[in-house]
Design a protein around this motif. Sequence first.
Motif, mmCIF file in Angstrom:
data_model
loop_
_atom_site.group_PDB
_atom_site.id
_atom_site.type_symbol
_atom_site.label_atom_id
_atom_site.label_comp_id
_atom_site.label_asym_id
_atom_site.label_seq_id
_atom_site.Cartn_x
_atom_site.Cartn_y
_atom_site.Cartn_z
ATOM 1 N N UNK A 168 0.894 -1.194 -0.011
ATOM 2 C CA UNK A 168 0.172 -0.011 0.016
ATOM 3 C C UNK A 168 0.794 1.276 -0.068
ATOM 4 N N UNK A 169 0.718 2.276 -1.112
ATOM 5 C CA UNK A 169 1.363 3.388 -0.883
ATOM 6 C C UNK A 169 0.662 4.784 -0.698
ATOM 7 N N UNK A 170 1.048 5.490 0.069
ATOM 8 C CA UNK A 170 0.417 6.789 0.498
ATOM 9 C C UNK A 170 1.575 7.899 -0.132
ATOM 10 N N UNK A 171 0.997 8.887 -0.726
ATOM 11 C CA UNK A 171 1.646 9.922 -1.552
ATOM 12 C C UNK A 171 1.472 11.210 -0.851
ATOM 13 N N UNK A 172 2.636 11.968 -0.833
ATOM 14 C CA UNK A 172 2.469 13.244 0.110
ATOM 15 C C UNK A 172 3.747 13.913 0.051
ATOM 16 N N UNK A 173 3.971 14.912 1.003
ATOM 17 C CA UNK A 173 5.066 15.607 1.013
ATOM 18 C C UNK A 173 6.336 14.930 1.894
ATOM 19 N N UNK A 174 7.384 14.995 1.279
ATOM 20 C CA UNK A 174 8.590 14.289 1.812
ATOM 21 C C UNK A 174 8.828 14.685 3.180
ATOM 22 N N UNK A 175 8.850 16.132 3.419
ATOM 23 C CA UNK A 175 8.918 16.560 4.641
ATOM 24 C C UNK A 175 8.009 16.136 5.686
ATOM 25 N N UNK A 176 6.638 16.383 5.327
ATOM 26 C CA UNK A 176 5.760 15.989 6.264
ATOM 27 C C UNK A 176 5.977 14.492 6.824
ATOM 28 N N UNK A 177 6.184 13.504 5.729
ATOM 29 C CA UNK A 177 6.378 12.036 6.089
ATOM 30 C C UNK A 177 7.546 11.728 6.954
#
Length: 270
Positions: free
Chosen positions: A63-72
């Motif tokens: 399962x992949x969740x996409x978003x902001x690198x910094x927030x992750x």
Amino acid sequence: MCLSNLPLRRRVLGALLALAAGVFGPHAAAGERITVAAASDLKFALDEIVAEFGRAHPGDTVEVVYGSSGKFATQIRQGAPFDLYFSADIAYPRALETEGLAHGATRPYALGRIVLWSATRDARMLELKDLADPAIGRIAIANPRHAPYGKRAEEALRAAGVWEAVQPRLVQGENIAQTAQFVQTGNAAVGIIALSLALNPVLAAQGGYTLIDAGLHEPLEQGFMLTRAAAGKPLATAFAEFIGSESARAVLRRYGFELPAVYPPVPYET
């Protein structure tokens, strides 16, 4: 039906059900599940890679969740249960590794590029200096505070000498995918987005792009890591190794990523 045979039939049926449970039950429950946090520039490329990996691991789930690198990175520090973390800036996973939050070593996997993209103008005729013209309208970039692509966009705009002129007209997305969406929907006339998104067939059919000179910004060196949550999960290690396979690398190339010349296997902690 002969009533005298009923107990025997029940015993036989019970034995068959027990056998079925032994054969099918564990198999159905044996599938592993891992969760991947990935920078939004990987959306289309990683979806294809996951699908290909899944054909060799039909009982497992990635399962992949996409978003902001910094927030992750912040969420992983706070205990988010991600097994792998793909960042658009390798500095984020390296920092987490230093803090003891990695399972093994951080691995570089690609270099990203930024482009000028528009669905309403011929972006192939645009240069960064043209964005200083107020007639261009609103300009979308990712938030430089936590999105590496936004940070590189700011660096390029400053290097081109137009940062002050465009600031009042900037629309900032939480990540690079939302930035592209702003331009798609007409909320911005032009956007500085990831080449990997501009090459997606949907966006490619809607507009054109101009590649921004990589000399105007720091490199977008991208890297990934297994987190401590991945310890004892063979599927996580298998997926990490698959990213270095020629088939996965071919997908990344097709979406405009530049790849490390050498991609050695990294020994993960047990």
